[in-house]
Design a protein around this motif. Structure first.
Motif, PDB file in Angstrom:
ATOM      1  N   ASP A 153      10.357   1.632  -7.585  1.00 59.15           N
ATOM      2  CA  ASP A 153       8.945   1.544  -7.228  1.00 59.15           C
ATOM      3  C   ASP A 153       8.084   1.515  -8.483  1.00 59.15           C
ATOM      4  O   ASP A 153       8.562   1.698  -9.595  1.00 59.15           O
ATOM      5  CB  ASP A 153       8.520   2.713  -6.332  1.00 59.15           C
ATOM      6  N   VAL A 154       6.796   1.247  -8.303  1.00 57.90           N
ATOM      7  CA  VAL A 154       5.862   1.119  -9.420  1.00 57.90           C
ATOM      8  C   VAL A 154       5.068   2.407  -9.567  1.00 57.90           C
ATOM      9  O   VAL A 154       5.088   3.281  -8.706  1.00 57.90           O
ATOM     10  CB  VAL A 154       4.912  -0.081  -9.219  1.00 57.90           C
ATOM     11  N   HIS A 155       4.342   2.507 -10.681  1.00 57.33           N
ATOM     12  CA  HIS A 155       3.529   3.686 -10.977  1.00 57.33           C
ATOM     13  C   HIS A 155       2.062   3.255 -11.037  1.00 57.33           C
ATOM     14  O   HIS A 155       1.393   3.406 -12.058  1.00 57.33           O
ATOM     15  CB  HIS A 155       3.981   4.311 -12.294  1.00 57.33           C
ATOM     16  N   SER A 156       1.561   2.714  -9.934  1.00 54.06           N
ATOM     17  CA  SER A 156       0.243   2.082  -9.920  1.00 54.06           C
ATOM     18  C   SER A 156      -0.903   3.067 -10.133  1.00 54.06           C
ATOM     19  O   SER A 156      -2.009   2.659 -10.481  1.00 54.06           O
ATOM     20  CB  SER A 156       0.031   1.340  -8.596  1.00 54.06           C
ATOM     21  N   ASP A 157      -0.650   4.380  -9.961  1.00 57.14           N
ATOM     22  CA  ASP A 157      -1.725   5.350 -10.143  1.00 57.14           C
ATOM     23  C   ASP A 157      -1.785   5.910 -11.559  1.00 57.14           C
ATOM     24  O   ASP A 157      -2.603   6.784 -11.857  1.00 57.14           O
ATOM     25  CB  ASP A 157      -1.567   6.502  -9.149  1.00 57.14           C
ATOM     26  N   SER A 158      -0.946   5.415 -12.443  1.00 53.95           N
ATOM     27  CA  SER A 158      -0.908   5.938 -13.815  1.00 53.95           C
ATOM     28  C   SER A 158      -1.891   5.181 -14.709  1.00 53.95           C
ATOM     29  O   SER A 158      -2.242   4.029 -14.457  1.00 53.95           O
ATOM     30  CB  SER A 158       0.504   5.818 -14.385  1.00 53.95           C
ATOM     31  N   ALA A 186       3.460  -5.468  -8.355  1.00 57.50           N
ATOM     32  CA  ALA A 186       2.840  -4.368  -9.099  1.00 57.50           C
ATOM     33  C   ALA A 186       1.458  -4.772  -9.597  1.00 57.50           C
ATOM     34  O   ALA A 186       1.343  -5.602 -10.495  1.00 57.50           O
ATOM     35  CB  ALA A 186       3.721  -3.969 -10.273  1.00 57.50           C
ATOM     36  N   PRO A 187       0.383  -4.192  -9.051  1.00 59.41           N
ATOM     37  CA  PRO A 187      -0.955  -4.411  -9.625  1.00 59.41           C
ATOM     38  C   PRO A 187      -1.072  -3.651 -10.934  1.00 59.41           C
ATOM     39  O   PRO A 187      -0.672  -2.487 -11.034  1.00 59.41           O
ATOM     40  CB  PRO A 187      -1.892  -3.838  -8.558  1.00 59.41           C
ATOM     41  N   ALA A 207       4.536 -10.170  -9.831  1.00 57.67           N
ATOM     42  CA  ALA A 207       5.573 -10.297  -8.815  1.00 57.67           C
ATOM     43  C   ALA A 207       6.808  -9.497  -9.229  1.00 57.67           C
ATOM     44  O   ALA A 207       6.969  -9.156 -10.406  1.00 57.67           O
ATOM     45  CB  ALA A 207       5.932 -11.768  -8.619  1.00 57.67           C
ATOM     46  N   PRO A 208       7.701  -9.177  -8.304  1.00 57.69           N
ATOM     47  CA  PRO A 208       8.934  -8.471  -8.668  1.00 57.69           C
ATOM     48  C   PRO A 208       9.718  -9.220  -9.749  1.00 57.69           C
ATOM     49  O   PRO A 208       9.888 -10.438  -9.671  1.00 57.69           O
ATOM     50  CB  PRO A 208       9.717  -8.433  -7.348  1.00 57.69           C
ATOM     51  N   MET A 209      10.136  -8.515 -10.783  1.00 60.32           N
ATOM     52  CA  MET A 209      10.946  -9.033 -11.891  1.00 60.32           C
ATOM     53  C   MET A 209      10.233 -10.113 -12.697  1.00 60.32           C
ATOM     54  O   MET A 209      10.857 -10.901 -13.392  1.00 60.32           O
ATOM     55  CB  MET A 209      12.289  -9.561 -11.375  1.00 60.32           C
ATOM     56  N   GLY A 234      -2.121   1.350 -14.381  1.00 58.56           N
ATOM     57  CA  GLY A 234      -1.136   0.937 -13.380  1.00 58.56           C
ATOM     58  C   GLY A 234       0.132   0.446 -14.056  1.00 58.56           C
ATOM     59  O   GLY A 234       0.334  -0.763 -14.209  1.00 58.56           O
ATOM     60  N   MET A 235       1.002   1.371 -14.473  1.00 60.05           N
ATOM     61  CA  MET A 235       2.266   0.996 -15.105  1.00 60.05           C
ATOM     62  C   MET A 235       3.197   0.377 -14.059  1.00 60.05           C
ATOM     63  O   MET A 235       3.297   0.865 -12.931  1.00 60.05           O
ATOM     64  CB  MET A 235       2.930   2.212 -15.738  1.00 60.05           C
ATOM     65  N   THR A 236       3.876  -0.675 -14.434  1.00 58.02           N
ATOM     66  CA  THR A 236       4.804  -1.302 -13.496  1.00 58.02           C
ATOM     67  C   THR A 236       6.076  -0.486 -13.325  1.00 58.02           C
ATOM     68  O   THR A 236       6.759  -0.597 -12.310  1.00 58.02           O
ATOM     69  CB  THR A 236       5.173  -2.713 -13.976  1.00 58.02           C
ATOM     70  N   ALA A 237       6.421   0.344 -14.313  1.00 62.62           N
ATOM     71  CA  ALA A 237       7.561   1.254 -14.240  1.00 62.62           C
ATOM     72  C   ALA A 237       7.306   2.369 -15.249  1.00 62.62           C
ATOM     73  O   ALA A 237       6.430   2.242 -16.115  1.00 62.62           O
ATOM     74  CB  ALA A 237       8.876   0.541 -14.526  1.00 62.62           C
ATOM     75  N   ALA A 238       8.074   3.445 -15.150  1.00 68.71           N
ATOM     76  CA  ALA A 238       7.783   4.631 -15.959  1.00 68.71           C
ATOM     77  C   ALA A 238       7.768   4.336 -17.447  1.00 68.71           C
ATOM     78  O   ALA A 238       6.944   4.870 -18.192  1.00 68.71           O
ATOM     79  CB  ALA A 238       8.799   5.719 -15.645  1.00 68.71           C
TER      80      ALA A 238
END
Length: 258
Positions: A153-158, A186-187, A207-209, A234-238
């Motif tokens: 999943d994404v970290h959109s609130d970061s 992921a926004p 988009a994914p990947m 809004g980080m796409t990943a950690a």
């Protein structure tokens, strides 16, 4: 009378548990790749497991997948690395046919030695690799380790701010590359800051990947020699921090994680 032994009391089970290696395959790791006239990518893979578990060491296999700009799988192949060895592969030679201008490279480790006492201490074996971005004549080079694992999943609130302060003197442009190593959209907004001042921001939905490029020209920061930094809302990943290329007024480029 038959006596039922508990699972932990069975001597055969105890023996098998003692022999079973205490490690596993780590998740796939990712990094941006570039395949442009002025910038190419060479990936280097190392057989780390054999160096830390030399008894019974064997070759290993990396499964390499390339995803295009919008996240579609465009190519997949295997790279074999001998025991105690490494392999450097230029993507233009590794993958036949036409590659996209940029995208996401993912590597997963396959068939590492599993049933050997000497490997018990390794834990999860991650498929670490390095990406070398270079001009065709090797006049500019940038070596960067893999960026992020594939996450669920994404970290959109970061809201992340880089600690890397970039001097602007002699800089023609800053170029930020962002990847989305997840199976969901992921926004995310890339931002350019000078101290507490927001100079520019670029929102999108990846988009994914997928991957994207944002170029910040010198006119945005040339009014002051105060350093600038990149931020992401809004980080796409950690750990999917942008890859930052510095384009120098004197020519050439350098790059690092932001």
């Amino acid at each position: 009378m038959t006596t039922m032994l508990g699972k932990n009391k069975n001597p055969v089970s105890r023996m098998l548990n003692s022999l079973a290696p205490n490690f596993s395959y780590g998740r796939a790791l990712t990094q941006l790749f570039l395949h442009e006239p002025e910038r190419r990518t060479t990936l280097t893979f190392t057989n780390v497991a054999s160096m830390y578990a030399p008894r019974g060491a064997s070759g290993c296999q990396f499964e390499v997948s390339l995803y295009g700009e919008t996240g579609e799988l465009v190519a997949a192949t295997d790279v074999l690395v001998p025991a105690y060895g490494s392999a450097s592969v230029y993507l233009g030679d590794l993958i036949p046919g036409t590659l996209p201008r940029h995208g996401l490279a993912a590597a997963r480790l396959r068939n590492a030695p599993r049933f050997h006492m000497g490997a018990r201490h390794l834990g999860a074996i991650a498929p670490f690799f390095y990406a070398l971005y270079h001009a065709p004549d090797m006049g500019s080079l940038a070596l960067v380790h893999n960026q992020s694992g594939i996450e669920s999943d994404v970290h959109s609130d970061s809201h992340w701010h880089s600690n890397l302060l970039v001097p602007t003197k002699g800089l023609r442009a800053l170029e930020a590359w962002q990847i989305n190593p997840t199976p969901v959209s992921a926004p995310s907004t890339l931002q350019l800051w000078r101290g507490e001042e927001l100079l520019d921001e670029r929102p999108t939905t990846l988009a994914p990947m997928a991957s994207r490029q944002e170029r910040f020209e010198s006119r945005l920061f040339e009014a002051s020699e105060q350093p600038v930094h990149i931020a992401v809302k809004g980080m796409t990943a950690a750990n999917a921090k942008p890859l930052l290329f510095h384009h120098h007024a004197a020519g050439g480029f350098s790059a690092s994680h932001a």
